[in-house]
Design a protein around this motif. Structure first.
Motif, mmCIF file in Angstrom:
data_model
loop_
_atom_site.group_PDB
_atom_site.id
_atom_site.type_symbol
_atom_site.label_atom_id
_atom_site.label_comp_id
_atom_site.label_asym_id
_atom_site.label_seq_id
_atom_site.Cartn_x
_atom_site.Cartn_y
_atom_site.Cartn_z
ATOM 1 N N THR A 157 -0.375 -8.441 -3.238
ATOM 2 C CA THR A 157 0.590 -7.387 -3.525
ATOM 3 C C THR A 157 0.089 -6.504 -4.662
ATOM 4 N N ALA A 158 -0.457 -7.120 -5.711
ATOM 5 C CA ALA A 158 -1.022 -6.356 -6.822
ATOM 6 C C ALA A 158 -2.194 -5.497 -6.355
ATOM 7 N N PHE A 162 -4.437 -9.865 -12.109
ATOM 8 C CA PHE A 162 -5.726 -9.320 -12.576
ATOM 9 C C PHE A 162 -6.757 -9.351 -11.455
ATOM 10 N N LEU A 163 -6.782 -10.447 -10.685
ATOM 11 C CA LEU A 163 -7.732 -10.584 -9.589
ATOM 12 C C LEU A 163 -7.498 -9.507 -8.525
ATOM 13 N N GLY A 164 -6.221 -9.298 -8.168
ATOM 14 C CA GLY A 164 -5.904 -8.258 -7.202
ATOM 15 C C GLY A 164 -6.237 -6.876 -7.720
ATOM 16 N N PHE A 199 8.507 -7.896 -3.148
ATOM 17 C CA PHE A 199 8.840 -8.741 -4.287
ATOM 18 C C PHE A 199 9.809 -9.873 -3.961
ATOM 19 N N GLY A 200 10.408 -9.829 -2.785
ATOM 20 C CA GLY A 200 11.309 -10.918 -2.423
ATOM 21 C C GLY A 200 10.587 -12.248 -2.372
ATOM 22 N N LEU A 210 0.816 -1.209 0.000
ATOM 23 C CA LEU A 210 0.000 0.000 0.000
ATOM 24 C C LEU A 210 0.854 1.266 0.000
ATOM 25 N N ASN A 211 2.146 1.128 0.259
ATOM 26 C CA ASN A 211 3.047 2.279 0.281
ATOM 27 C C ASN A 211 3.788 2.479 -1.034
ATOM 28 N N LEU A 212 3.500 1.638 -2.012
ATOM 29 C CA LEU A 212 4.246 1.713 -3.274
ATOM 30 C C LEU A 212 3.580 2.674 -4.253
ATOM 31 N N ASP A 213 3.590 3.946 -3.901
ATOM 32 C CA ASP A 213 3.087 4.999 -4.777
ATOM 33 C C ASP A 213 4.235 5.449 -5.680
#
Length: 641
Positions: A248-249, A197-199, A161-162, A75-78
């Motif tokens: 994650t997506a 796609f689902l996320g 991503f790890g 949620l912080n990956l702006d």
């Protein structure tokens, strides 16, 4: 003592939160405290063994926790946040991560003795540098903006991503070993695309529902929590190990949807994330087998950890940053600092279970190996970052930056006066409207809650030595000061006086000092601003001493701070007697009557003593329709000297 699942669960949560508090209180890395606590109650004194007591529930609990933790992190990956330094960050999180994966996998196989399958999976997982660990270290070291920003955003971007890289490595290794067919491998990638796609769809639906008001406030956080778990399980049931990719997506999509209501669930997701991280970490360390724990002292594992510290990390950073604007000193520091965090250990426990179920017996060492790397990096990097940064001249030289919590007319005027001294200043408030005056003056401002754990994901507090809490909630001000005592120290924390009309000492939570001399509440300060009071600077000289200034000043004036000759500032407090010498300047909030009197004297001199009608002088202080007041004739701009 008590042989029950309920007692073990209670003890795990209690120990986790107590560890977090001890870490905050004594300014220690939380992961170190939790590690020691988990080892003490688990393999050392054998008080609990969560893996045995929870049985079949142990793995699902770990799995759910990892899903929530990764969602909260994503949620912080702006993407807007890394545009200013995208080149070095982009190189490190892509090419650098690939180098770290390959080199780390080779080290795990040849030095730690892991099979190729397990080595490549753990190599993918260890590309992460956890933001939960790196952010406190950056605040402690007070790094210059560029290296601090790169380390900060590397941790945030790479962290989710790890685990995903480890998943892809697992499936690819199975394909190489002919355990799965090409068709199965392609099916996995198709399922992974479907998980993304689902996320993405889930983020759109839940985000738009929030924006339209289709979900009431009290249900937003619980529904989001349930949807995350539902998407994770649904994707994982369709194809194992794709659930992490889905959540994650989902988090990344929501982070970049510019949702105005995303802050509404911030406290919930932060609280649940802290609770899960604390509990899961204690569960994993307490469940370590004493025999496996002894493997940490194995020369091959020690050699592996040393290789990760002194070869893999520096190599990945130096190669990936060729051609960037980073200098040698910055590369040296970034190449050394890479603390692995709680996510690495929790996810490794997750993969250890999966690999053991698939017949990889050497996966038993994963948790111990991860624990050795996490603990060594946190301790070594935590205790060395400040020393090395100073030796490399990468610490900030700004010693008087000020962050002001609470937007108001007075706080904006105070910030403007500080800015004119040449010092950094930042205003923070939860309300966009409260910062309107700051925006008019062109001041740096940020809309957010300073008590939020996520605040440091979005702004760098390193340049600000002082923090002034001046909101209209006295208890909130006290909590802000108490919360930042471990980071800034009580001498650098201040709050406006309580406005309840009683002795402030009766109400003050242990934290900052009361601002100004005499002490005054933010409500009274605002009233004075609206009555025409202004912030004035008075230079102390050999001819005009500080004692003379105090004797001649208006009884209604409020002493705010002293601007020293070297450009540093010191704030007045009721209990601290400051002395000004020649070359210093006194910044005070003065009444319009005193200001008009001084302007009249100045104009008399400038006009050869002819004088000026009082009404004309008063016009100088009459606000226009926009609330602006003309500049007082003869006022000198504030400067460092």
């Amino acid at each position: 003592m008590f042989d029950s699942l309920l007692f073990d669960l209670m003890l795990v949560i209690l120990i986790g939160m107590l560890s977090q508090w001890i870490a905050w209180k004594y300014r220690m890395p939380a992961i170190v405290v939790m590690s020691i606590a988990g080892l003490l109650v688990g393999p050392i004194f054998d008080l609990i063994n969560p893996k045995e007591s929870m049985g079949d529930l142990f793995s699902p609990i770990i799995t759910f926790a990892v899903a929530i933790i990764l969602f909260e992190g994503s949620l912080n990956l702006d993407v807007r946040e890394i545009k200013g330094f995208s080149k070095p960050v982009g190189r490190i999180v892509t090419f650098g991560a690939f180098i770290a994966w390959i080199a780390g996998s080779l080290a795990a196989h040849f030095l730690a003795g892991l099979s190729w399958e397990v080595a490549f999976i753990i190599g993918g997982l260890f590309i992460v540098t956890g933001p939960t660990v790196i952010l406190p270290l950056l605040r402690q070291a007070k790094l210059k903006p560029r290296p601090a920003a790169i380390l900060k955003w590397e941790g945030i971007v790479v962290d989710p991503f790890g685990a995903l890289l480890a998943v892809f490595a697992f499936e690819f290794i199975k394909f190489i070993n002919s355990e799965v067919t090409l068709k199965s491998l392609l099916l996995f990638f198709a399922a992974s695309a479907f998980a993304v796609f689902l996320g993405w769809i889930a983020a759109l639906l839940i985000g738009n529902s929030f924006e339209r008001g289709a979900i009431p406030e009290f249900l937003k956080a619980p529904i989001l929590f349930v949807i995350v778990l539902f998407i994770f399980v649904l994707s994982d049931e369709i194809m194992h190990e794709t659930g992490l990719l889905a959540v994650t997506a989902m988090g990344m999509k929501m982070a970049n949807m510019r949702l105005t209501t995303l802050n509404d669930v911030r406290h919930f997701k932060e609280n649940i994330s802290v609770l899960l991280i604390s509990g899961i970490f204690v569960m994993l360390t307490a469940s370590l087998d004493p025999e496996i724990l002894l493997e940490i002292t194995n020369p091959s594992i020690i050699l592996y950890v040393l290789a990760m510290l002194f070869i893999v990390r520096p190599l990945s950073v130096w190669i990936s940053t060729i051609g960037t604007e980073l200098n040698v000193r910055e590369k040296l520091l970034i190449g050394w600092i890479a603390p692995r965090g709680i996510v690495a250990l929790t996810v490794s426990g997750y993969f250890a279970t999966i690999l053991l179920e698939n017949g990889y017996e050497d996966a038993e060492l994963l948790t111990a190996l991860t624990f050795a790397l996490v603990l060594s990096t946190v301790v070594l990097h935590g205790f060395s970052i400040g020393f090395i940064a100073k030796k490399l001249n990468l610490t900030t030289t700004d010693e008087s930056g000020v962050s002001i919590i609470g937007g108001s007319r007075f706080s904006a005027a105070l910030a403007q006066s500080i800015k004119e001294t040449g010092n950094e200043v930042l205003l923070i408030d939860e309300s966009w409207a409260a910062l309107s005056e700051a925006r008019k003056l062109g001041l740096n401002s940020y809309v957010g809650d300073i008590l939020s754990e996520q605040i440091e994901y979005h702004i760098d507090l390193t340049p600000y030595r002082y923090m002034l809490s001046m909101t209209k909630s006295d208890i909130y001000n006290a909590h802000v000061c108490a919360d930042f005592v471990p980071d800034l120290g009580r001498d650098h924390l201040f709050q406006t006086a309580f406005h309840v009309g009683k002795d402030i000492e009766t109400f003050t939570i242990s934290g900052g000092q009361t601002l100004f001399q005499p002490s005054i509440s933010i409500y009274s300060l605002e009233e004075r601003m609206h009555a025409g009071h202004v912030i004035r600077k008075t230079l102390i000289t050999k001819q005009y001493s500080y004692t003379q200034y105090l004797r001649e000043r208006d009884d209604k004036s409020i002493l705010l701070y002293i601007l020293r000759e070297d450009g540093s500032i010191e704030f007045f407090t009721p209990k601290r007697e400051l002395q000004a010498v020649a070359g210093d300047a006194i910044i005070a909030l003065t009444s319009p009557a005193k200001t008009i009197e001084r302007v009249k004297e100045r104009l008399d001199v400038e006009n050869g003593g002819s004088g000026l009608p009082y009404e004309k002088i008063e016009e100088l202080f009459t606000e226009d329709t926009n609330g602006n007041r003309p500049t007082i004739p003869g006022d000198a701009p504030q400067s460092k000297k």
